[in-house]
Design an enzyme around this catalytic site. Sequence first.
Site, PDB file in Angstrom:
ATOM      1  N   GLY A   1       0.807  -1.213   0.000  1.00 17.88           N
ATOM      2  CA  GLY A   1       0.000   0.000   0.000  1.00 17.88           C
ATOM      3  C   GLY A   1       0.843   1.269   0.000  1.00 17.88           C
ATOM      4  O   GLY A   1       2.082   1.220  -0.025  1.00 17.88           O
TER       5      GLY A   1
ATOM      6  N   VAL B   1       1.335   3.519   2.379  1.00 22.37           N
ATOM      7  CA  VAL B   1       2.196   3.645   3.564  1.00 22.37           C
ATOM      8  C   VAL B   1       3.201   2.499   3.609  1.00 22.37           C
ATOM      9  O   VAL B   1       4.390   2.706   3.894  1.00 22.37           O
ATOM     10  CB  VAL B   1       1.353   3.674   4.863  1.00 22.37           C
ATOM     11  CG1 VAL B   1       2.253   3.666   6.092  1.00 22.37           C
ATOM     12  CG2 VAL B   1       0.438   4.897   4.892  1.00 22.37           C
TER      13      VAL B   1
ATOM     14  N   ARG C   1      -4.836 -10.848  -3.047  1.00 19.58           N
ATOM     15  CA  ARG C   1      -4.614 -10.344  -4.416  1.00 19.58           C
ATOM     16  C   ARG C   1      -3.135 -10.174  -4.723  1.00 19.58           C
ATOM     17  O   ARG C   1      -2.718 -10.266  -5.869  1.00 19.58           O
ATOM     18  CB  ARG C   1      -5.279  -8.959  -4.591  1.00 19.58           C
ATOM     19  CG  ARG C   1      -6.769  -8.924  -4.522  1.00 19.58           C
ATOM     20  CD  ARG C   1      -7.277  -7.486  -4.703  1.00 19.58           C
ATOM     21  NE  ARG C   1      -6.953  -6.604  -3.579  1.00 19.58           N
ATOM     22  CZ  ARG C   1      -7.686  -6.479  -2.476  1.00 19.58           C
ATOM     23  NH1 ARG C   1      -8.795  -7.186  -2.355  1.00 19.58           N
ATOM     24  NH2 ARG C   1      -7.347  -5.665  -1.493  1.00 19.58           N
TER      25      ARG C   1
ATOM     26  N   ARG D   1      -6.035   3.977  18.449  1.00 20.96           N
ATOM     27  CA  ARG D   1      -5.382   5.199  18.965  1.00 20.96           C
ATOM     28  C   ARG D   1      -5.927   5.702  20.299  1.00 20.96           C
ATOM     29  O   ARG D   1      -5.172   6.183  21.129  1.00 20.96           O
ATOM     30  CB  ARG D   1      -5.521   6.328  17.934  1.00 20.96           C
ATOM     31  CG  ARG D   1      -4.695   6.084  16.701  1.00 20.96           C
ATOM     32  CD  ARG D   1      -4.903   7.199  15.703  1.00 20.96           C
ATOM     33  NE  ARG D   1      -4.272   6.846  14.443  1.00 20.96           N
ATOM     34  CZ  ARG D   1      -4.737   7.208  13.258  1.00 20.96           C
ATOM     35  NH1 ARG D   1      -5.824   7.956  13.175  1.00 20.96           N
ATOM     36  NH2 ARG D   1      -4.104   6.850  12.174  1.00 20.96           N
TER      37      ARG D   1
ATOM     38  N   CYS E   1      -2.366  11.350  10.269  1.00 18.49           N
ATOM     39  CA  CYS E   1      -1.299  12.075   9.571  1.00 18.49           C
ATOM     40  C   CYS E   1      -1.406  13.597   9.668  1.00 18.49           C
ATOM     41  O   CYS E   1      -0.426  14.303   9.432  1.00 18.49           O
ATOM     42  CB  CYS E   1      -1.233  11.636   8.113  1.00 18.49           C
ATOM     43  SG  CYS E   1      -2.837  11.417   7.355  1.00 18.49           S
TER      44      CYS E   1
ATOM     45  N   GLN F   1      -5.426  18.454   2.775  1.00 14.30           N
ATOM     46  CA  GLN F   1      -4.845  17.109   2.829  1.00 14.30           C
ATOM     47  C   GLN F   1      -4.781  16.452   1.448  1.00 14.30           C
ATOM     48  O   GLN F   1      -5.755  16.433   0.697  1.00 14.30           O
ATOM     49  CB  GLN F   1      -5.659  16.247   3.803  1.00 14.30           C
ATOM     50  CG  GLN F   1      -5.617  16.814   5.210  1.00 14.30           C
ATOM     51  CD  GLN F   1      -6.318  15.963   6.259  1.00 14.30           C
ATOM     52  OE1 GLN F   1      -6.948  16.503   7.153  1.00 14.30           O
ATOM     53  NE2 GLN F   1      -6.204  14.651   6.187  1.00 14.30           N
TER      54      GLN F   1
ATOM     55  N   GLY G   1      -3.329  10.514   1.403  1.00 16.62           N
ATOM     56  CA  GLY G   1      -3.854  10.290   2.754  1.00 16.62           C
ATOM     57  C   GLY G   1      -4.991   9.282   2.740  1.00 16.62           C
ATOM     58  O   GLY G   1      -5.282   8.643   3.745  1.00 16.62           O
TER      59      GLY G   1
ATOM     60  N   ARG H   1      -9.933  17.896   1.834  1.00 13.80           N
ATOM     61  CA  ARG H   1      -9.157  17.106   0.866  1.00 13.80           C
ATOM     62  C   ARG H   1      -8.899  17.973  -0.357  1.00 13.80           C
ATOM     63  O   ARG H   1      -9.824  18.590  -0.889  1.00 13.80           O
ATOM     64  CB  ARG H   1      -9.963  15.872   0.457  1.00 13.80           C
ATOM     65  CG  ARG H   1      -9.183  14.909  -0.402  1.00 13.80           C
ATOM     66  CD  ARG H   1      -8.114  14.148   0.355  1.00 13.80           C
ATOM     67  NE  ARG H   1      -8.678  13.279   1.362  1.00 13.80           N
ATOM     68  CZ  ARG H   1      -7.964  12.726   2.344  1.00 13.80           C
ATOM     69  NH1 ARG H   1      -6.668  12.939   2.436  1.00 13.80           N
ATOM     70  NH2 ARG H   1      -8.542  11.970   3.249  1.00 13.80           N
TER      71      ARG H   1
ATOM     72  N   HIS I   1       0.419  16.890   3.516  1.00 13.42           N
ATOM     73  CA  HIS I   1      -0.707  17.648   4.059  1.00 13.42           C
ATOM     74  C   HIS I   1      -0.194  19.019   4.505  1.00 13.42           C
ATOM     75  O   HIS I   1       0.935  19.142   4.996  1.00 13.42           O
ATOM     76  CB  HIS I   1      -1.294  16.939   5.277  1.00 13.42           C
ATOM     77  CG  HIS I   1      -1.952  15.627   4.974  1.00 13.42           C
ATOM     78  ND1 HIS I   1      -2.196  15.164   3.693  1.00 13.42           N
ATOM     79  CD2 HIS I   1      -2.437  14.676   5.817  1.00 13.42           C
ATOM     80  CE1 HIS I   1      -2.810  13.993   3.759  1.00 13.42           C
ATOM     81  NE2 HIS I   1      -2.944  13.661   5.035  1.00 13.42           N
TER      82      HIS I   1
ATOM     83  N   ASN J   1       2.538  13.181   4.482  1.00 14.06           N
ATOM     84  CA  ASN J   1       1.612  12.313   5.228  1.00 14.06           C
ATOM     85  C   ASN J   1       2.048  10.853   5.226  1.00 14.06           C
ATOM     86  O   ASN J   1       1.704  10.091   6.128  1.00 14.06           O
ATOM     87  CB  ASN J   1       0.196  12.417   4.646  1.00 14.06           C
ATOM     88  CG  ASN J   1       0.159  12.253   3.144  1.00 14.06           C
ATOM     89  OD1 ASN J   1       0.648  13.125   2.420  1.00 14.06           O
ATOM     90  ND2 ASN J   1      -0.398  11.170   2.655  1.00 14.06           N
TER      91      ASN J   1
HETATM   92  N1  LIG Z   1      -2.097   7.211   3.638  1.00  9.58           N
HETATM   93  C1  LIG Z   1      -1.733   7.944   4.682  1.00  9.58           C
HETATM   94  O1  LIG Z   1      -1.285   9.090   4.556  1.00  9.58           O
HETATM   95  C2  LIG Z   1      -1.874   7.374   6.056  1.00  9.58           C
HETATM   96  C3  LIG Z   1      -1.354   8.087   7.131  1.00  9.58           C
HETATM   97  C4  LIG Z   1      -1.488   7.578   8.436  1.00  9.58           C
HETATM   98  C5  LIG Z   1      -2.121   6.361   8.618  1.00  9.58           C
HETATM   99  N2  LIG Z   1      -2.620   5.683   7.528  1.00  9.58           N
HETATM  100  C6  LIG Z   1      -3.260   4.378   7.765  1.00  9.58           C
HETATM  101  O2  LIG Z   1      -2.427   3.381   7.172  1.00  9.58           O
HETATM  102  C7  LIG Z   1      -3.229   2.289   6.726  1.00  9.58           C
HETATM  103  C8  LIG Z   1      -2.908   1.992   5.258  1.00  9.58           C
HETATM  104  O3  LIG Z   1      -3.200   3.131   4.474  1.00  9.58           O
HETATM  105  P1  LIG Z   1      -2.682   3.283   2.975  1.00  9.58           P
HETATM  106  O4  LIG Z   1      -2.905   4.709   2.658  1.00  9.58           O
HETATM  107  O5  LIG Z   1      -1.345   2.692   2.817  1.00  9.58           O
HETATM  108  O6  LIG Z   1      -3.781   2.394   2.169  1.00  9.58           O
HETATM  109  P2  LIG Z   1      -3.637   1.678   0.754  1.00  9.58           P
HETATM  110  O7  LIG Z   1      -2.693   2.387  -0.125  1.00  9.58           O
HETATM  111  O8  LIG Z   1      -5.032   1.500   0.292  1.00  9.58           O
HETATM  112  O9  LIG Z   1      -3.005   0.254   1.107  1.00  9.58           O
HETATM  113  C9  LIG Z   1      -3.745  -0.721   1.798  1.00  9.58           C
HETATM  114  C10 LIG Z   1      -2.884  -1.936   2.074  1.00  9.58           C
HETATM  115  O10 LIG Z   1      -3.675  -2.871   2.825  1.00  9.58           O
HETATM  116  C11 LIG Z   1      -3.678  -4.123   2.150  1.00  9.58           C
HETATM  117  N3  LIG Z   1      -4.948  -4.809   2.352  1.00  9.58           N
HETATM  118  C12 LIG Z   1      -6.181  -4.453   1.919  1.00  9.58           C
HETATM  119  N4  LIG Z   1      -7.097  -5.380   2.269  1.00  9.58           N
HETATM  120  C13 LIG Z   1      -6.428  -6.339   2.925  1.00  9.58           C
HETATM  121  C14 LIG Z   1      -6.788  -7.575   3.517  1.00  9.58           C
HETATM  122  N5  LIG Z   1      -8.054  -8.001   3.518  1.00  9.58           N
HETATM  123  N6  LIG Z   1      -5.828  -8.335   4.099  1.00  9.58           N
HETATM  124  C15 LIG Z   1      -4.539  -7.930   4.098  1.00  9.58           C
HETATM  125  N7  LIG Z   1      -4.113  -6.757   3.563  1.00  9.58           N
HETATM  126  C16 LIG Z   1      -5.056  -5.983   2.986  1.00  9.58           C
HETATM  127  C17 LIG Z   1      -3.471  -3.774   0.692  1.00  9.58           C
HETATM  128  O11 LIG Z   1      -3.007  -4.924   0.006  1.00  9.58           O
HETATM  129  P3  LIG Z   1      -3.318  -5.154  -1.565  1.00  9.58           P
HETATM  130  O12 LIG Z   1      -2.311  -4.309  -2.313  1.00  9.58           O
HETATM  131  O13 LIG Z   1      -3.070  -6.605  -1.723  1.00  9.58           O
HETATM  132  O14 LIG Z   1      -4.727  -4.740  -1.810  1.00  9.58           O
HETATM  133  C18 LIG Z   1      -2.432  -2.675   0.811  1.00  9.58           C
HETATM  134  O15 LIG Z   1      -1.162  -3.237   1.047  1.00  9.58           O
HETATM  135  C19 LIG Z   1      -4.678   2.679   6.989  1.00  9.58           C
HETATM  136  O16 LIG Z   1      -5.049   2.135   8.237  1.00  9.58           O
HETATM  137  C20 LIG Z   1      -4.603   4.193   7.100  1.00  9.58           C
HETATM  138  O17 LIG Z   1      -5.628   4.727   7.922  1.00  9.58           O
HETATM  139  C21 LIG Z   1      -2.504   6.156   6.267  1.00  9.58           C
END
Ligand SMILES: NC(=O)c1ccc[n+]([C@@H]2O[C@H](COP(=O)([O-])OP(=O)(O)OC[C@H]3O[C@@H](n4cnc5c(N)ncnc54)[C@H](OP(=O)(O)O)[C@@H]3O)[C@@H](O)[C@H]2O)c1
Length: 339
Positions: free
Chosen positions: A13, A15, A40, A100, A129, A156, A160, A235, A242, A315
Amino acid sequence: MADPRVTIVGATGAVGTVALEVLAQRGFPMSRLRLTASRRSVGRELAFAGENIPVEDTTPEVFDESDIAFISATDEISRDMAIAARERGCVTIDDSGVWRMDPEVPLVVPEINADDVDGHKGILSIPNCSTTPLAMVLDALRSEAGIERVVASTYQSVTGTGSAALVELEEQTRSVLEGGEAAAEQYPHQIAFNLLPHIGSLRENGYYSEEAKMLNETRKILHEPDLPVSTTCVRVPVRVSHSEAVHVAFDRPVGVARARELLAAYPGIVVVDDPANAAYPMPIDGADRDEVFVGRIREDTALENGLALWLVCDNLRKGAATNAVQIAEEIVKRGAWLR
Ligand SMILES: NC(=O)c1ccc[n+]([C@@H]2O[C@H](COP(=O)([O-])OP(=O)(O)OC[C@H]3O[C@@H](n4cnc5c(N)ncnc54)[C@H](OP(=O)(O)O)[C@@H]3O)[C@@H](O)[C@H]2O)c1
């Protein structure tokens, strides 16, 4: 003593991929690295330090051979897998909003409250973030005067929301420029050439959940349970980083020069503040950096003893992966991962 065995859940993903970079860049000590994601992604390989590591399915058994897990996936995975990891003696640093505000879970920005790591019960969390950079700026300034209230508006970026939202912004932008439709799936409306004053789910008091997170998490990290914080989270069609316009009222004057000094001396904050020469923090400059950038520092004309300022923070790095790795560094330093 052997270095910890580390697992990244959600390694594919937005992050997770940055977490891989941050672990390599900081030379985090590891005796083994496992990567998991959804089914997947099983079969994919991700590069780390010149090696290709296979992506595995996310199952509880992964934690049998892990000491520290970074969970950056979905709320459901955070909820289930943090418990599965704890049962197997693996410490989780979770990125989601699930843990949290749990009183047993330290919510840590190491520059502010690293000691909260002590006595953890197997699950620790990073803040949202937008909360992390705000809390750091407030922590820098409160060494001079007590904080009476905080009002912040955020700008943001789409990462994010995750990697799919970045694809949506890019596809919509291309389509609109070519005179086509802007198909919206990640957001309730078009994000290209637009902005949305809406992040998260609506609360009874009219705030969205992202705004409630900024209030509650800032209070928890700063150990100031009654601090008044009001935010509007927006957003914007920016890829990464951000930004926030922040207005703070203090119990006595701080002054612009002193505020600049305090911010510049604070670990992880860089002051970029020469508005006469159009020098101020911008998201494109904050991207791929670990620091929080602060500028436009001025006396607030509407608040007694008030300061207004502008901040920018990546972020995905300090807002997520870097902060999580810094917490892991604190855990290792304190031997707090030992079974
Ligand atoms: N983005 C930010 O700026 C940010 C900042 C702070 C905290 N966060 C938190 O970090 C987390 C990830 O965010 P992200 O932005 O990285 O999201 P993302 O880009 O959508 O990535 C999601 C990740 O989760 C995996 N995933 C989805 N469904 C799953 C399942 N059923 N079992 C196992 N893995 C699964 C995905 O794998 P696949 O590739 O296989 O689908 C991917 O690796 C969230 O909790 C978010 O709230 C994000």
